[in-house]
Write an enzyme that holds these catalytic residues in place. Structure first.
Site, mmCIF file in Angstrom:
data_model
loop_
_atom_site.group_PDB
_atom_site.id
_atom_site.type_symbol
_atom_site.label_atom_id
_atom_site.label_comp_id
_atom_site.label_asym_id
_atom_site.label_seq_id
_atom_site.Cartn_x
_atom_site.Cartn_y
_atom_site.Cartn_z
ATOM 1 N NE ARG A 279 -4.772 2.230 -4.349
ATOM 2 C CZ ARG A 279 -4.610 3.016 -3.268
ATOM 3 N NH1 ARG A 279 -5.116 4.237 -3.268
ATOM 4 N NH2 ARG A 279 -3.963 2.560 -2.223
ATOM 5 C CD GLU B 285 -7.071 -3.668 0.988
ATOM 6 O OE1 GLU B 285 -7.936 -4.156 0.236
ATOM 7 O OE2 GLU B 285 -6.182 -2.888 0.580
ATOM 8 N NE ARG C 170 -4.714 -0.397 -8.571
ATOM 9 C CZ ARG C 170 -4.658 -0.610 -7.256
ATOM 10 N NH1 ARG C 170 -5.764 -0.946 -6.606
ATOM 11 N NH2 ARG C 170 -3.524 -0.492 -6.602
#
Length: 336
Positions: free
Chosen positions: A226, A234, A268
Site C-alpha cells: 500500500r 477507487e 498490506r
C-alpha cells in the site's frame, strides 16, 4: 565476460539489415535513434574486456585518460546493478549523471555529448532515492520485475521478492521449500497435474514459483504494498482508471525498492516505492492522480505536491470539488 554481457547490455539494438528503411548512421555506426544507449553499452562492454576508453572521447572532455578509465569502471558497475538496464536515452543520461555526480560538470556533459545523450538541463527533474534508510523504516524490499496484472489500483501493488535475498532466505517455511523441489521434479517428469497442485500449496503459503525470460524458475515471497501517504481514486470513481494506468506505466516490468514502515489492518505492507530513482508517490501526486492521505501521513512535501497539482488543475483536480476516496468508501460501507 564475453558476448553474454554484450547481449545483456545492448541486445535491444542492432545495425540495419537489408530490407530495413535506410537511416542515418551516427559516429558509432548505428542509427540516430539508438546511437546513444547502444554506443554507451558497447563501449562499457569493450572497456570491461580491454580497459580501453574510446579514442575520440578526449575531444569532448578535459580529464586525462586515467580519469576517463575511472569513469568507465564506475559506469560498468552501475550498469550491472541497474534493474533493468537503461533502454532509453533519458535513462542512460540519468545513469551517467547519477554515477559521475562528483566529477566536473563539463566532463559529464562532454561524455553525454559524445554519445548524443540528453544533457542535464533538458531532463525533467526526478528525485533520487534516499542514500540511507529513512527514519521509521522497518525493513527494505528489493522486488522482482512487476507484472502489470499485479497493480490493483492507483495505490496498491502486489510484488514478489526472491527468497535468495538474505532477509528472506532464513524465513522460508520448510514445507514451501520441499514443495518447490517436488514441483520442479514433477515438471521434469511432465506430471503437470502434480506440479500445479504443489504450486497451489506454495501460493497458499504466500509464495510463488516465478518463471523468468529464459525459463529459469525463482521461488519468491509475495507482498501486497500500500503506497504510503497517498490515496488514489477507487476504480469506479472518476480518474480511478487513469490512476491505475499511470501506476502500471511507472512500475511495469521494473524492479522496485520498497521502504516498509509496517502493515495496515488489511495485512498490506505500507511503504514508499522507488523505481529507477523515481519516487512513485511523488509522480502520482504531481500528475493529479492521488490525494495526499494526510490522516495517516503528515509529510509536508506530499502536501506541497498535491497543492501544485490542484493549482494547475491536473488530473482529478479538473473538478473543483472531487470526491475524496476515503469518504466514497465510507458511504458505501454505510450503504448510502
Amino acid at each position: 565476460m564475453g558476448n553474454s554481457l554484450f547481449k545483456f547490455l545492448c541486445g535491444k539494438f542492432r545495425r540495419p539489415t537489408h530490407g530495413d528503411e535506410p537511416q542515418p548512421l551516427g559516429p558509432h555506426g548505428v542509427t540516430d535513434a539508438t546511437v546513444g544507449v547502444s554506443a554507451l553499452a558497447h563501449d562499457i562492454f569493450h572497456f570491461d574486456i580491454t580497459s580501453q576508453v574510446p579514442d575520440r572521447l578526449s575531444e569532448y572532455v578535459v580529464s586525462s585518460k586515467k580519469a576517463q578509465a575511472n569513469w568507465y569502471k564506475k559506469l560498468l558497475d552501475a550498469w550491472r546493478e541497474a534493474k533493468p538496464p537503461p533502454k532509453t536515452p533519458e535513462e542512460a543520461s540519468r545513469l551517467v549523471i547519477r554515477t559521475l555526480k562528483r566529477h566536473q560538470k563539463a566532463d559529464v556533459e562532454g561524455l553525454l555529448a559524445f554519445y548524443g545523450l540528453p544533457l542535464p538541463h533538458t531532463l525533467s527533474e526526478i528525485p533520487a532515492a534516499p542514500s540511507s534508510r529513512p527514519e521509521g523504516v522497518k525493513y527494505e524490499l528489493q522486488t522482482l520485475p512487476v507484472d502489470a496484472k499485479a497493480v490493483a489500483d492507483g495505490d496498491t501493488i502486489t510484488v514478489y521478492v526472491d527468497t535468495a535475498d538474505p532477509r528472506e532466505s532464513g524465513n522460508v517455511p520448510r514445507g514451501v521449500h520441499e514443495a518447490a523441489i517436488e514441483r520442479a521434479q514433477a515438471r521434469a517428469r511432465k506430471d503437470y497435474k502434480k506440479a500445479d497442485a504443489l504450486q497451489k500449496v506454495i501460493v497458499d503459503a504466500g509464495y510463488r514459483v516465478i518463471s523468468g525470460p529464459n525459463n529459469e524458475e525463482t521461488l519468491a515471497r509475495k507482498y501486497r504494498i500500500r503506497l504510503r501517504g497517498i490515496d488514489a481514486p477507487e476504480s469506479s470513481m472518476p480518474f480511478g482508471k487513469e490512476a491505475k494506468e499511470e501506476l502500471v506505466k511507472l512500475v511495469q516490468g521494473k524492479c522496485l525498492k520498497v521502504y516498509a514502515y509496517g502493515d495496515d489492518r488489511y495485512g498490506r505492507c505500507v511503504g514508499d516505492i522507488y523505481c529507477n530513482g523515481v519516487y512513485v508517490q511523488e509522480k502520482m501526486l504531481k500528475k493529479g492522480l492521488a490525494w495526499h492521505y494526510a490522516a495517516y501521513d503528515q509529510r509536508p512535501e506530499l502536501a506541497k505536491w498535491e497543492k501544485e497539482a490542484r493549482a494547475a488543475r491536473i488530473g482529478l483536480w479538473v473538478s473543483s470539488h472531487p470526491e475524496k476516496p476515503w469518504e466514497w468508501r465510507k458511504e458505501r460501507r454505510n450503504g448510502t
